[in-house]
Structure formats: C-alpha cells, structure tokens
Design an enzyme around this catalytic site. Structure first.
Site, mmCIF file in Angstrom:
data_model
loop_
_atom_site.group_PDB
_atom_site.id
_atom_site.type_symbol
_atom_site.label_atom_id
_atom_site.label_comp_id
_atom_site.label_asym_id
_atom_site.label_seq_id
_atom_site.Cartn_x
_atom_site.Cartn_y
_atom_site.Cartn_z
ATOM 1 N NE ARG A 81 -6.690 12.462 -6.275
ATOM 2 C CZ ARG A 81 -6.782 11.444 -5.409
ATOM 3 N NH1 ARG A 81 -5.741 10.678 -5.140
ATOM 4 N NH2 ARG A 81 -7.923 11.184 -4.805
ATOM 5 C CD GLU A 135 -9.172 4.669 -3.436
ATOM 6 O OE1 GLU A 135 -10.049 4.054 -2.797
ATOM 7 O OE2 GLU A 135 -8.516 5.606 -2.946
ATOM 8 C CG ASP A 136 -6.411 7.243 -5.934
ATOM 9 O OD1 ASP A 136 -7.056 7.658 -4.957
ATOM 10 O OD2 ASP A 136 -5.276 6.760 -5.837
ATOM 11 C CE LYS A 190 -6.942 3.149 -1.548
ATOM 12 N NZ LYS A 190 -6.985 3.972 -0.335
ATOM 13 C CG ASP A 241 -10.985 5.054 0.032
ATOM 14 O OD1 ASP A 241 -11.440 5.062 1.187
ATOM 15 O OD2 ASP A 241 -9.824 4.698 -0.235
ATOM 16 C CG ASP A 242 -9.568 9.110 -3.204
ATOM 17 O OD1 ASP A 242 -8.566 8.733 -2.593
ATOM 18 O OD2 ASP A 242 -9.974 8.557 -4.254
ATOM 19 C CE1 TYR A 302 -4.119 1.688 0.469
ATOM 20 C CE2 TYR A 302 -3.255 2.542 2.522
ATOM 21 C CZ TYR A 302 -4.224 2.545 1.541
ATOM 22 O OH TYR A 302 -5.288 3.397 1.643
ATOM 23 C CG ASN A 328 -1.291 9.153 1.130
ATOM 24 O OD1 ASN A 328 -0.593 9.171 2.117
ATOM 25 N ND2 ASN A 328 -2.620 9.063 1.185
#
Ligand SMILES: O=C([O-])CC(=O)C(=O)O
Ligand SMILES: [Mg+2]
Length: 646
Positions: free
Chosen positions: A247, A337-338, A265, A360-361, A194, A502
């Site tokens: 992203r 996600e992202d 994830k 999630d973000d 991760y 991150n």
C-alpha cells in the site's frame, strides 16, 4: 605503508589511526568480513587489509600490520559508553579525519565513494594526500558554491521526476552534498525526494532504475536473511524503514518498487532528524505483487508472482524481524511503512512487545494530526472533547488518528476511552461504521461501530453526525466534493478539514477547493503539499499534516535515549512538542503547523520530549540521562558539512 595498531579505533565509517578521536577499540575478530583499505600519505596505494571472519575463509593481511586478527573485537558495537556515537556527525574544521572506509581503495575510488567524496571541494592538500591530482580540474570550490550550482541545475528541470532522479544521483555521488542541499532547501526539495514525487518514482521505479539503493529481501532469500543483512556495508544500524510495497501512499500495490518509500523516509531521518545516513537501512520485503500491470511490465524489478500470504508471508517477516534483532541488537528502530491494513495492524501488535517498532502510517500520522488539531483548537476554540470528528477512510491512518484523539480526550477529561471514542465516527467504502455492521468488520474497525442508523454517503454522514472536524484518510482523491465541503461550512463557522491522502492526486480535495467552497473559512491541512491559495484578496497557507514532522524527531528521541520500546505516551509527547512549536506569527498566517524550514529545531524538541518520556517510563537504557535533552538532541544531529581530511 600503514600499520593497524593494536589499539586502532573503529567508528561507523571505518578504521582510523590512534590519533583520531574515535572512541572504541577493536580487539578481536569482527563479526563480518571487512575489507579495510587505507588511504593516506603513508600508504602504498595498492595495499589493503582483508580481515577474515568465520564465514569467509579468505585471509589476506598485507602491510606491516602489527595487530593480529584475533585482536579485533568481535562485537565492537553497540553498548560501549566510551564511544561517541555521533562522532561522524559532528565534524568541524578543527577535527581532522582520515577518510577510512570499508573498501575505499584509491583517490579514484574516493571520488566514487559517496560517503567521502567532496568533488571539486577537495582542497590542494587533500588532492596531494589522497592521489587526486589530475583526477579533478584545477579549481577548488566551497560546499556552499556546490549547493548553489546543484540548486541551479535542479531548477532547470521542469519535470518533478527529473529533479527526483537528479537528487538520487547526487545521493549516490556525494552524500554530504545531497544532505546539505536538502537541509538548506528543505521546503523546495521535500516535495522532490518525498511526497508527491516519490509516489511517481515508485510507479516508474523499474524504468528509472539505475543503481540499487537499499536492501531487497525477497522470498528467494528465505532462510538466508541473516546473511543478506551482512551483505549491507554498514553494521551499526540504528533505524530501519521497511515496506512490503502493498500500500504505497494512496497508490496501492507497487510491489518491490515501493523501495522508493524507505529510501525517501530515511533521507528525511537524516535531513530532518539528524540521524547519521550510515545508521539508516532501507528495506523492501518482496513477496510478490498483485498489481497486474507491474507483473506484465518488462521493466518490473521485483518477483513476478502474486503475493505470498498467510504462513509463507508470516514466516518471511518473522525471519526478517529475528535477523534484525540478532544483527543489530535490541535498540534498532524498525519503522513499518506502507503495509496494507490486513498486515500492518497485526505486525505492529505482534512485534510491539518484542522489538522497538513503530508504524508510521498508524502512529506517526496520528501524532502529526493530533498536533495539528491541538493547534487548530487555539484558533477555533474549545477542547478536543468539545468537538466531533468524522473520518472518511477507516484504515491505518483513520483508525490510528481516531484512537490517539480518543486517548488524548480520555487523558484530558478522565473519560473512559470507550466514551471518548463515541465522539469519533468513521466512514469506509461501505458507509458509516455502525453497530449493525459489526460482524462483517475487520477487527481494527470494530471499536468504532457506534449505535447509529446506517448511512451510505459521506455527505449524509456529515449532515447526520454534524462534525466540527472532517478528516480524509481514504486514499481516494476528490472524495471531499463541493457538496461535502459546503455541508461542513454550513455547520461550522470554521470547519476543520484535513485531506490527508497522498500523493497529491489522492488528496480528498485540493487546498483551493477547501478554501473556495468554504468561502475562506476552512482550517485546512493536507498530507501532500499545496501552494498558498488566494481567495477574495486573502492569501491562505495550507498546512502539511504529514508524518514527516514526527518520525524523524521521534526516531532521534528513541535512539538518543536508547529506548527499547515505543509507547503511546511517546506519540502524545511528540504531538504536544510539535504543537508547541507553532508560534503566534504562524497562527496569524493561518498556519497550524510550523514551517518545514525550521524542522531540525522542531525535531530536536520532539526528540527531547520523546526521550524525556522514555526516561520517565523506564524504557530508556542510555544512562545517565543528559541534563538538557534539547541540547543533547542538537549535539547528536548529523552535520553534512564536509570533514577535513588530514
Ligand atoms: O509518505 C507520506 O507522505 C505519508 C505517508 O506515510 C503515507 O501517505 O503513507
Ligand atoms: Mg506511509
């Protein structure tokens, strides 16, 4: 020879004889073409049964098959109450199973089937029964010894990316050993599978690519996504993590190479939240990339074109979302996600009312940060409403966290949400978000445009707003400069500083900087892990405010209650459950998050709180509600211990 009886049973890993405790029946034709090949003492090693479907004209039924194809249930999934969803997870020594699987063909193949391979841990009887004699050296070892050996071998690698590749190889070779390793050594291996290492892996995905993992859906598959989903070997999917790679963490557009993120994830869904690996589907939607470096990289694995936008993008996403529901039903959880800001908010708004979706973000990060703040207030004092919050970064994480804080303040104080929002200010790349900028702001920033003089620089915003809490969600490293941290420390006895971007390279400041520049007074947490810091003879242990604390438990709670929608109150429930897991002993060490080594217990509590909320809101479909939800969550969790084969 084997026989498939009329009443043979299917679980997520395949078909078993009637003596096994699998709990629902195959009656008619399965919806997908399934090659069912049996392993076992009674079978001829070349025998196999191919059950056709309507898409597949092939029909080959060998052996003394007493069932007819028409007796197989076309939809042996999702709702049967007699079915033990977690049979596969709950292996114990006294429950013998047959390693039936889709396309396990022989002992040799068994060693190459990651779902059933045990390597040197196959015992003598299994080696006899499953044609493994000679294919393994004579020694038989325990799973525990295999873990010890693998950890020894992984620790030999100095380079984190090599450790990552070793872990991915293990996942492809022996799934249960991979999860046993990850669960038993979670604090050591989380940074490997991760953040931060997964970020580097995505950047270099093309050159380290060995075997495809997950499902790639590109513009080439437009019009065929339903069929593409059917190419995935598992049918009983409970969680999908999907990215379009635009992203990736704070690293930007990595196109198709973002696949590392859904893979990582979902590994955490299993290791930290106990969702069965076979129920997890990682997906990357490839609509191109605007990353010139990747477009010119000969090893790039994605479409070599610039990103599709507008209608072309929306149509592909819509086809995907529809196909997912059609294939897996209403209760499959889709985690976005992202995605880039400009799509993330719209996708969540668009599909939040028709699908079980969660970003999630925006939402996971918000929930974990709120938990950290609630815990931090036990050290700093005051209620949320007594504090002032300043964010650097007004994208998904920034506005998502801000909104959840405002919601919680509003719930706690009965203050209108509008008023609660005024306690929170955000700075983006153009400076403080203020009313005078409203016309040029993206829609998700508008609620945060307060009456205030424009301010360009962060340090001036700190001195002007005088926040007690500073949160970095900018995706840009080293933006909490010495000046900024010192300003926070001058204003506050115990400044709360969260550097959430991150991977580590994008963190707004390091743990060492936060503690040193605040003279050891900061309450600090970061998105990616930092080692403890010694400052003036004291050891400070930074918290990791990463959504990994939340999404595995949240997902388990949604699945086990059969929830059909995600509601903000579930995020608040998850947050409270996490904050409640911080013990006095943790506080004494300066921790505002419980250690990751207890994550399965933490996830069970989060899952129970989320499920309880789902029942309370009338969004749960699994009836009756289990009496003890924490126990039920623990019961549901995947156990990576090897199963014994009959
Ligand atoms: O993946 C992580 O570590 C946290 C996260 O969602 C992100 O940074 O986008
Ligand atoms: Mg993310």
């Amino acid at each position: 020879m084997i026989s498939l009886h009329r009443s043979c049973f299917l679980n997520n890993t395949g078909i078993s004889g009637s003596s096994s405790p699998f709990s629902y029946k195959l009656k008619k034709l399965p919806p997908a073409s399934v090659k069912v090949t049996a392993l076992g003492p009674n079978r001829d090693r070349n025998s196999s049964v191919l059950i056709e479907n309507h898409n597949n004209p092939l029909k080959e039924i060998k052996e003394d098959d007493t069932s007819s194809v028409a007796d197989v249930d076309p939809n042996p999934t999702v709702t049967g109450e007699d079915r033990d969803l977690y049979y596969d997870a709950a292996a114990t020594d006294d429950q013998l199973v047959t390693p039936w699987s889709l396309s396990v063909a022989s002992g040799y193949s068994l060693l190459r089937d990651p779902h059933h391979n045990k390597g040197l841990a196959f015992n003598e009887k299994e080696r006899d029964s499953y044609y493994l004699r000679g294919l393994l050296p004579p020694t038989v070892i325990s799973q525990e010894l295999q873990v010890k050996k693998m950890m020894y071998s992984i620790r030999q690698y100095q380079v984190p990316l090599q450790k990552y590749m070793a872990m991915m190889d293990l996942q492809e070779l022996n799934e249960r050993l991979f999860y046993k390793l990850l669960i038993d050594n979670v604090e050591e291996l989380l940074p490997v599978v991760y953040t931060p290492t997964v970020g580097e892996a995505c950047q270099k995905y093309g050159s380290i690519f060995r075997r495809p993992q997950g499902l790639f859906i590109s513009l080439k598959e437009k019009g065929k996504i339903h069929e593409v989903l059917r190419n995935w070997p598992q049918r009983d999917i409970q969680v999908i993590v999907v990215t379009d790679g635009e992203r990736i963490l704070g690293l930007g557009d990595l196109g198709c190479q973002g696949m590392g993120i859904p893979i990582g994830k979902l590994s955490l869904y299993t290791a930290l939240g106990g969702v069965r690996p076979s129920a997890c589907l990682p997906v990357t939607i490839d609509v191109g990339t605007n990353n010139e470096q990747l477009l010119n990289d000969e090893f790039y694995i994605g479409l070599r074109r610039r990103r599709a936008t507008g209608q072309e993008y929306a149509e592909l996403m819509h086809e995907f979302m529809s196909a997912v529901k059609q294939n897996y039903g209403e209760k499959v959880l889709i985690q976005f996600e992202d995605f880039a800001n400009h799509n993330a908010f719209d996708l969540l708004a668009k599909y939040g009312t028709t699908h079980l979706v969660f970003n999630d973000d925006i939402q996971g990060t918000a929930s974990v940060v709120l938990a950290g703040l609630v815990a931090a207030l036990k050290v700093v004092g005051g209620t949320l409403a007594d504090h002032r919050f300043l964010f650097l970064g007004a994208g998904e994480a920034g506005t998502g966290i801000a909104e959840l804080i405002a919601l919680e303040i509003s719930k706690q104080t009965n203050m209108p949400l509008e008023e609660a929002r005024k306690k929170i200010s955000l700075v983006d790349s153009k400076g403080l978000i203020v009313k005078s900028r409203i016309d040029s702001l993206q829609h998700f920033k508008k609620p945060w445009a307060h009456d205030h003089e424009p301010i360009k620089k962060l340090v001036d915003a700190v001195n002007g707003i005088k926040p007690t809490v500073l949160i970095g969600t900018s995706g840009v490293g080293r933006t909490f400069t010495k000046e900024v941290v010192e300003a926070m420390a001058a204003l506050n006895e115990k400044p709360i500083i969260f550097s959430l971007s991150n991977p580590t390279s994008q963190s707004e400041c390091t743990a060492e900087e936060a503690y040193t520049w605040s003279e050891g007074r900061a309450i600090f947490a970061s998105g990616s892990p930092f080692d403890p810091v010694e400052y003036k003879g004291r050891v400070f242990v930074p918290g990791q405010a990463n959504n990994a604390y939340i999404f595995p438990g949240l997902g388990l709670g949604l699945i086990m209650s059969g929830a059909i929608r995600v509601h903000d109150d579930m995020l608040l429930a998850a947050s409270e459950a996490l904050a409640a897991q911080v013990t006095q002993e943790n506080f004494d060490k300066g921790l505002i998050y419980p250690p990751f080594r207890n994550i399965r217990k933490i996830s069970a509590h989060i899952a129970a709180s989320v499920a309880a909320k789902a029942y309370e809101l009338g969004l749960a479909t699994r009836q009756p509600q289990p009496k003890d939800l924490v126990k039920y969550a623990e019961h549901c969790m995947y156990n990576p211990a090897y199963q014994s084969y009959r």
